[in-house]
Design a protein around this motif. Sequence first.
Motif, PDB file in Angstrom:
ATOM      1  N   LEU A 133     -69.149 -11.424  28.279  1.00 15.13           N
ATOM      2  CA  LEU A 133     -68.941 -12.123  29.545  1.00 15.13           C
ATOM      3  C   LEU A 133     -70.215 -12.087  30.394  1.00 15.13           C
ATOM      4  O   LEU A 133     -70.636 -13.097  30.971  1.00 15.13           O
ATOM      5  CB  LEU A 133     -67.786 -11.442  30.294  1.00 15.13           C
ATOM      6  N   ALA A 134     -70.835 -10.902  30.456  1.00 15.17           N
ATOM      7  CA  ALA A 134     -72.075 -10.766  31.238  1.00 15.17           C
ATOM      8  C   ALA A 134     -73.161 -11.671  30.661  1.00 15.17           C
ATOM      9  O   ALA A 134     -73.866 -12.370  31.394  1.00 15.17           O
ATOM     10  CB  ALA A 134     -72.528  -9.312  31.245  1.00 15.17           C
ATOM     11  N   GLU A 135     -73.259 -11.659  29.340  1.00 12.68           N
ATOM     12  CA  GLU A 135     -74.327 -12.435  28.703  1.00 12.68           C
ATOM     13  C   GLU A 135     -74.101 -13.934  28.885  1.00 12.68           C
ATOM     14  O   GLU A 135     -75.057 -14.694  29.043  1.00 12.68           O
ATOM     15  CB  GLU A 135     -74.444 -12.041  27.227  1.00 12.68           C
ATOM     16  N   GLN A 136     -72.821 -14.358  28.863  1.00 14.11           N
ATOM     17  CA  GLN A 136     -72.510 -15.766  29.119  1.00 14.11           C
ATOM     18  C   GLN A 136     -72.992 -16.183  30.504  1.00 14.11           C
ATOM     19  O   GLN A 136     -73.297 -17.339  30.750  1.00 14.11           O
ATOM     20  CB  GLN A 136     -71.003 -16.010  29.017  1.00 14.11           C
ATOM     21  N   LYS A 137     -73.007 -15.209  31.422  1.00 12.55           N
ATOM     22  CA  LYS A 137     -73.466 -15.508  32.772  1.00 12.55           C
ATOM     23  C   LYS A 137     -74.964 -15.257  32.926  1.00 12.55           C
ATOM     24  O   LYS A 137     -75.482 -15.235  34.053  1.00 12.55           O
ATOM     25  CB  LYS A 137     -72.677 -14.679  33.792  1.00 12.55           C
TER      26      LYS A 137
ATOM     27  N   GLN B  83     -74.342  -9.738  41.876  1.00 10.57           N
ATOM     28  CA  GLN B  83     -75.612 -10.152  41.248  1.00 10.57           C
ATOM     29  C   GLN B  83     -76.391  -8.975  40.678  1.00 10.57           C
ATOM     30  O   GLN B  83     -77.591  -8.817  40.948  1.00 10.57           O
ATOM     31  CB  GLN B  83     -76.495 -10.888  42.283  1.00 10.57           C
TER      32      GLN B  83
ATOM     33  N   GLN C  55     -69.334 -10.320  39.467  1.00 12.96           N
ATOM     34  CA  GLN C  55     -70.745 -10.413  39.071  1.00 12.96           C
ATOM     35  C   GLN C  55     -71.489 -11.405  39.964  1.00 12.96           C
ATOM     36  O   GLN C  55     -72.636 -11.164  40.353  1.00 12.96           O
ATOM     37  CB  GLN C  55     -70.872 -10.858  37.609  1.00 12.96           C
ATOM     38  N   ASP C  56     -70.834 -12.506  40.273  1.00 18.74           N
ATOM     39  CA  ASP C  56     -71.476 -13.517  41.125  1.00 18.74           C
ATOM     40  C   ASP C  56     -71.753 -12.966  42.522  1.00 18.74           C
ATOM     41  O   ASP C  56     -72.750 -13.320  43.146  1.00 18.74           O
ATOM     42  CB  ASP C  56     -70.585 -14.767  41.229  1.00 18.74           C
TER      43      ASP C  56
ATOM     44  N   ALA D 192     -65.959 -11.973  36.384  1.00 22.71           N
ATOM     45  CA  ALA D 192     -67.048 -12.942  36.526  1.00 22.71           C
ATOM     46  C   ALA D 192     -67.364 -13.164  38.002  1.00 22.71           C
ATOM     47  O   ALA D 192     -68.528 -13.211  38.411  1.00 22.71           O
ATOM     48  CB  ALA D 192     -66.649 -14.255  35.852  1.00 22.71           C
ATOM     49  N   ARG D 193     -66.306 -13.249  38.808  1.00 19.04           N
ATOM     50  CA  ARG D 193     -66.508 -13.495  40.244  1.00 19.04           C
ATOM     51  C   ARG D 193     -67.266 -12.327  40.881  1.00 19.04           C
ATOM     52  O   ARG D 193     -68.167 -12.525  41.711  1.00 19.04           O
ATOM     53  CB  ARG D 193     -65.144 -13.684  40.913  1.00 19.04           C
TER      54      ARG D 193
ATOM     55  N   ARG E  56     -76.685 -12.550  32.261  1.00 21.32           N
ATOM     56  CA  ARG E  56     -77.097 -11.205  32.668  1.00 21.32           C
ATOM     57  C   ARG E  56     -77.322 -10.325  31.446  1.00 21.32           C
ATOM     58  O   ARG E  56     -76.892 -10.641  30.336  1.00 21.32           O
ATOM     59  CB  ARG E  56     -76.012 -10.558  33.532  1.00 21.32           C
TER      60      ARG E  56
END
Lengths: 555, 555
Positions: free
Chosen positions: A404-408, A384, A380-381, A377-378, A410
């Motif tokens: 996980l991506a979709e929760q963020k 971006q 991805q942040d 997750a980090r 993306r």
Amino acid sequence: MSNERIIYLPLGGAGEIGMNCYVYGYGAPGEERLIVVDLGVAFPDMDTSPGVDIIFADISWLEKNRDRIEAVFITHAHEDHVGAVGHCFERLGVKVYARAFTANLARQKLAEYGYSEDTVQTCSKWPETVTAGPFTVGFLPISHSIPESSALVIDTPAGRLVHTGDFKLDHEPLVGEAFDPELWAEVSASGVKAMICDSTNVFNEHEGRSESELGPNIEELISAAPQMVVATTFASNVARVKTLADAGVKAGRSICLLGRAMRRMIEAAIETGVLVDFPRVVSPEEAVEIPRENLMLIVTGSQGERRAASAQLSRGKYNGIELKEGDLFLFSSKTIPGNEKEVIRIMNNFSERGVDVVDDAGGKYHVSGHANGPDLARLQDIVQPQIVVPMHGEHRHLRQHVKLAEQKGRTGVLAVNGMMIDLSGNVPTVAEWIEAGRTYLDGSVQIGALDGIVRDRIRMALNGHVLVTVILDEDDEPLGEPWCELRGLPETGRSNAALVEVLEEDLNQFMGRAGDKTLTDDDKLEEGLRRIVRNTSQNEIGKKPEVTVVISRLS
Amino acid sequence: MSNERIIYLPLGGAGEIGMNCYVYGYGAPGEERLIVVDLGVAFPDMDTSPGVDIIFADISWLEKNRDRIEAVFITHAHEDHVGAVGHCFERLGVKVYARAFTANLARQKLAEYGYSEDTVQTCSKWPETVTAGPFTVGFLPISHSIPESSALVIDTPAGRLVHTGDFKLDHEPLVGEAFDPELWAEVSASGVKAMICDSTNVFNEHEGRSESELGPNIEELISAAPQMVVATTFASNVARVKTLADAGVKAGRSICLLGRAMRRMIEAAIETGVLVDFPRVVSPEEAVEIPRENLMLIVTGSQGERRAASAQLSRGKYNGIELKEGDLFLFSSKTIPGNEKEVIRIMNNFSERGVDVVDDAGGKYHVSGHANGPDLARLQDIVQPQIVVPMHGEHRHLRQHVKLAEQKGRTGVLAVNGMMIDLSGNVPTVAEWIEAGRTYLDGSVQIGALDGIVRDRIRMALNGHVLVTVILDEDDEPLGEPWCELRGLPETGRSNAALVEVLEEDLNQFMGRAGDKTLTDDDKLEEGLRRIVRNTSQNEIGKKPEVTVVISRLS
């Protein structure tokens, strides 16, 4: 709008952990110029691939399109990323690019097939880049459990891709480059179209731990040990080998490396400059002269491999060294699923010798080389990316990573081996399905996993094998009686007579009863004989063996 | 001083987890009267025992001394304790004693061999006892992951032994009897010579947890699930099945049991009165009519068994029911080492169907049925045995358990399969070594693990199999050319010709060169032909196959 597109095609690693092989393409549909990222292996087992030496992705599609391939890039030197370069080189015939440490090991693999050093091109790290057709590729350092693991920054005319390779976010990895969030942010600042990302540890919900946490624990353990200490880990985990060696030295012990892979890795790491300040080691010959309480061995075989140093030490002497009551053996490693029984066997062998075994059950002596859920997750942040494409994982890992991506917020895309994804638009689409599969290296021959060869072996192992020989004379009459040979079957069954005799008796009766139509027709005769063997066996021993019938005709 | 002695002889279970079989004897050396405790099985695998159906202890020694055996006692109904009663009954010919639930399942196993109900005698729990020769044996209740698990209180003229069976110290096991420390203290008050004690979980350093902890966690999980819920656990873990069913009902769902073993276990538990208040269940036919969000399946196959309900559901329809995107699958179980790959395969199959899989990684949905290190220490404190004899464990477990006893100032003895221990004196001694081993049930035949049959199967699986047939005429001259058949081998090798043709060509040349000395001597001829096949294969395909040669002589 341009007719050209970016494609991503996993051929191995997207549906399993192991045998990584990913393809990227850019160009007009069906004419994309291609690069290959990683050519790794997976390991066989008795359940599915008995007798097989190693497994790698079926590269038939690449072979068919070899004139479109610009280059092969290797992210790091783990076997599941570099192990197949030697076996695939002739079929692809393109140059391999890697950083120095990885290149050193790749060259050794190519040398086994007689290929020269210059088949592998050594690359420098980002910001240097390699141009390969429409691609510009840079090796972006990231931490992992082997030196010089790198992500690839893949620039195309339609945007930037980041292929992470295997990684963890370690700010203090001890050997190799630390994860550098500023550098990653800088690389990503201009926009990343897609991040193709390691999924191995996505289910772990805790933040990853640093290699630097282990040293004190290991040193404490070694200091308290009254006799010899032996530790095992993956040879390629050069940082861990150094952590172990440094802890041993601090605890006042001489260090001896055992196992070919262990010595080769450390040599490669020193030669290529990634490992400095490694303590002086003693040879096995010197080691036997050192008091046990002043000695520490670092050995191969953390996964229970039968011929590695750990297994050999558990069974007896190895290189003149033998473990005894009161010695300590440390697994500074995690057991890969499927290897449990072999590792446990070694633990029990050591137990019989009175050796105390310590493993990582308490989490003190091993950290993983892969990013956990929060680390993914980090990243991805930081990066971006517009799209997240999970790779290197079983289906369940890829699926969790997409979640996980979709929760963020993306776009995540679940692409398994053989699924060619068009990454050009805002929404990725499936461009085509390629037949993906597994190739087995079996002795010196490459065979397909579905060729039936291994299936036949499994059947013989499960059912045993009966051979029937009959001879027919010039008039198609039986000459003598049918003959049976058994392999892997009990000698006697229900009737308490020898199984081979019961079978031959029944086969002989069948031959006596058989008419001309059967005796003159090989297929019919074979079918009849096979049926007799299977039915009689079922009755006698409760199982139906594999049957091979040889009919010899003197006509 | 008396000439008589107490002996303890483990034949299975002391050196592995599984196939429990322990012998106790009392009398003059070599003439002791014997009782057998448990006749369990272990399960085969492809690595060591391909094609084998089940494994149990080699009972040859018992068979040879069958006139000295008074009885067989079964502590509880797990397969690794009761699974071999049917297969061994004829060879031992003595009555089996067990409590009602265990007896019910033991009778089913004996019925498969045609034995009548009265081969198993149902016993009541302590303080009732059974007299068997010089022994008086009582079933002392203790908690475990199956109902009516019992320790055996074995009284001999020379003192009391306590054989714990498998156990945990659960004060709230939900089904079956709770651990009752007062009762155990009372039984032990008059002095216990030796406690023979379960070692499975000795390495776990935390106090064991109670079955009663799980209900709320499971209920919470089910309540939050939007679609169908499926849970798996060992069918024999009746308490867990009830915990799951109760949680499902509380979450407003109908319960459906799938899998033969699941239904059989629950029926046996209800019939024998150990299970009361089990919720009403619906049949699979009824289940398909119930809205998914109101349904919960409890199914067999927690260890990934190919033909069990879990595996079948992961592959498609089972009993008319099919899992879909958004369903939840719970492994309320621990994966036994060696079963990881099969369990993971099922998880990935479910992932492909969009089913969310939850396992016990977080420790919320499963508790073990075995006592942990601190629990073993606590039981020693209650029973205060003079000697602790660890059983049911691999070597490393037994060794750790001996250490634990010694840390508490007791005498511990590490006795592995085949080691006959004299428990008469204050210090246990090895009285004799008995040849211990494994028997394989292979189809309907019992074979020895070291008979070479399974070794031959493994070799065929690893190396493939070549059959060579040659025919010699009345003058010992070759008639026609040698004939080859291949199984489990690649079709072509290095020379790009068919391997079978290369082999036949080389064999034919050998026959042409062979002199009378070879052609008239079956052994020499066979040896020569085998060598050709192995060498040519090594050259062509890089491996040496198994070879069977059939020489037919027309003379």
